[in-house]
Enzyme design. Sequence first.
Site, short mmCIF file in Angstrom:
data_model
loop_
_atom_site.label_atom_id
_atom_site.label_comp_id
_atom_site.label_asym_id
_atom_site.label_seq_id
_atom_site.Cartn_x
_atom_site.Cartn_y
_atom_site.Cartn_z
N TRP A 231 0.80 -1.22 0.00
CA TRP A 231 0.00 0.00 0.00
C TRP A 231 0.83 1.27 0.00
O TRP A 231 0.33 2.35 -0.27
CB TRP A 231 -0.89 0.03 1.25
CG TRP A 231 -0.14 -0.28 2.51
CD1 TRP A 231 -0.07 -1.48 3.14
CD2 TRP A 231 0.70 0.61 3.27
NE1 TRP A 231 0.76 -1.40 4.25
CE2 TRP A 231 1.24 -0.13 4.35
CE3 TRP A 231 1.03 1.96 3.15
CZ2 TRP A 231 2.09 0.44 5.29
CZ3 TRP A 231 1.89 2.52 4.08
CH2 TRP A 231 2.40 1.76 5.14
N ASN A 232 2.13 1.21 0.33
CA ASN A 232 2.84 2.45 0.63
C ASN A 232 3.11 3.33 -0.60
O ASN A 232 3.09 4.56 -0.50
CB ASN A 232 4.14 2.17 1.40
CG ASN A 232 5.08 1.24 0.68
OD1 ASN A 232 4.66 0.41 -0.13
ND2 ASN A 232 6.35 1.36 0.96
N SER B 17 -4.99 -4.82 0.84
CA SER B 17 -6.44 -4.76 1.07
C SER B 17 -6.94 -3.39 1.48
O SER B 17 -8.15 -3.15 1.48
CB SER B 17 -6.83 -5.80 2.13
OG SER B 17 -6.63 -7.11 1.64
N GLY C 207 6.81 -6.30 -0.29
CA GLY C 207 6.08 -6.30 0.97
C GLY C 207 6.94 -6.76 2.12
O GLY C 207 8.17 -6.62 2.13
N SER C 208 6.30 -7.37 3.10
CA SER C 208 6.96 -7.75 4.34
C SER C 208 7.76 -9.04 4.16
O SER C 208 7.53 -9.83 3.23
CB SER C 208 5.93 -7.95 5.45
OG SER C 208 5.13 -9.09 5.18
N GLU D 83 10.97 -7.97 -3.35
CA GLU D 83 11.52 -6.75 -2.78
C GLU D 83 10.88 -6.59 -1.41
O GLU D 83 9.69 -6.28 -1.32
CB GLU D 83 11.24 -5.54 -3.68
CG GLU D 83 12.05 -4.31 -3.31
CD GLU D 83 11.29 -3.30 -2.49
OE1 GLU D 83 11.42 -3.34 -1.23
OE2 GLU D 83 10.57 -2.49 -3.07
N CYS E 130 10.40 1.28 2.13
CA CYS E 130 11.47 0.30 2.34
C CYS E 130 12.83 0.93 2.11
O CYS E 130 13.80 0.56 2.76
CB CYS E 130 11.28 -0.88 1.40
SG CYS E 130 9.78 -1.84 1.71
#
Length: 461
Positions: free
Chosen positions: A136-137, A163, A212-213, A234, A268
């Site tokens: 989302w960032n 989401s 993502g995470s 990534e 990130c």
Amino acid sequence: MPIATVNPANGETLRTYDPMDEDEIERRLQLAEATFRTYRTTTFEERARLMHAAADLLEEDQREIGRVITTEMGKPVTQARAEAAKCAKALRWYADHAAELLADEEPAAADVKDSGASRVLVRYRPMGPVLAVMPWNFPLWQVIRFAGPALMAGNVGLLKHASNVPQTALYLEDLFHRAGFPEGCFQTLLIGSAQVDDVLRDERVRAATLTGSEPAGRAVASTAGEMIKKTVLELGGSDPFIVMPSADLDRAAEVAVNARCQNTGQSCIAAKRFIVHADVYDAFAERFVAGMKALRVGDPMDEETEVGPLSSERGREDLAELVADAVRGGATVLCGGERPDGPGWYYPPTVLAGITRAMRIHREEAFGPVATLYRAADLDEAVLIANDTDFGLSSNVWTREEADVDRFVRDLEAGGVYVNGMTASHPAFPFGGVKRSGYGRELSGHGIREFCNITTVWQGA
């Protein structure tokens, strides 16, 4: 997590969406496979024309989609519009360069002769439907930097977006549809995280990319490995920002503030650990803290706002817990550090000093406007601190000494070394990390070739 737009500035739920059921997912997978069979045969000229049309539309839409992004994840609206403009630039870059980047390659004549062939060439062919699991960032940019090269290479895309940004996800599907791409070239799957595994296991999905995470990356990589499918990951980052005695301290401190707090620090590749040579530590810290204090925090729809709310209540709690743990361990709060009262998931720009290896914030990624300051006795200690992390996405070094630059480029464990500037992604340059920051590369020729079948064509005499 529900699929919904929840305004981070006030916590209000604006729109909710039901996840797609199995029948709808199957319909879209069938469409992706069928579309790929014909789209893969289109020319680079045809794809470029469509990609330029998408870039034009995105540029026209930047004010409208900027407001949507801000409403969904809290980015200051001026930064949201800038993100849209950057995406249009990337689409045009791939439209203009894909044919050259994926042109047939001919090995050296001596090697061709030695193989007994009359002709050998290497051809880059598309792989098929590629699943993109995106965060989302940077809800436009993260997707566009996958979609631009993937579509120009002749692949088709399936997007599982975060989401909390469903409207942005649906906009992206509509963007490529309005640009004239064949139906099925780019589809959004409104599904929850639990449904990703089944989609990835489907034989029609040929590869996957995830930003993502670390846990999400592990899950996707595990399934893809089991199914023998290519992936590009990534993941997180805890980038060092190293300041040496020869640096321009005024400029370094100014850039440091932006490097830490752009996108409200939710990036990130944001600089997170500021490692400063002892000779200039106090002078840099004074400038840096003053710059962090001066940032304007407020309504992300306000044109003057520089730092908006964090994207979620959980995100703010996680960040506050990292700060509290550091303070309990003896860290000094030089500014910020306290959650404000009132609506919205705001957290002030914060600087912590006196960080030790025992603190969680030394090991974990701080996803918000919180910076940690380290004092290094010399270049060797600066490198040791910089590399003392599981992450290795990018790095920043500030020095006027070429010998320093050579050492940092040689010894820093990162996918990028930015000298006297802030880490930023550009379509012409490869982007990605090492260690737990992931593998593979996005952008540039390296990125477009990640999802190509690199085919050797050998012809006998």
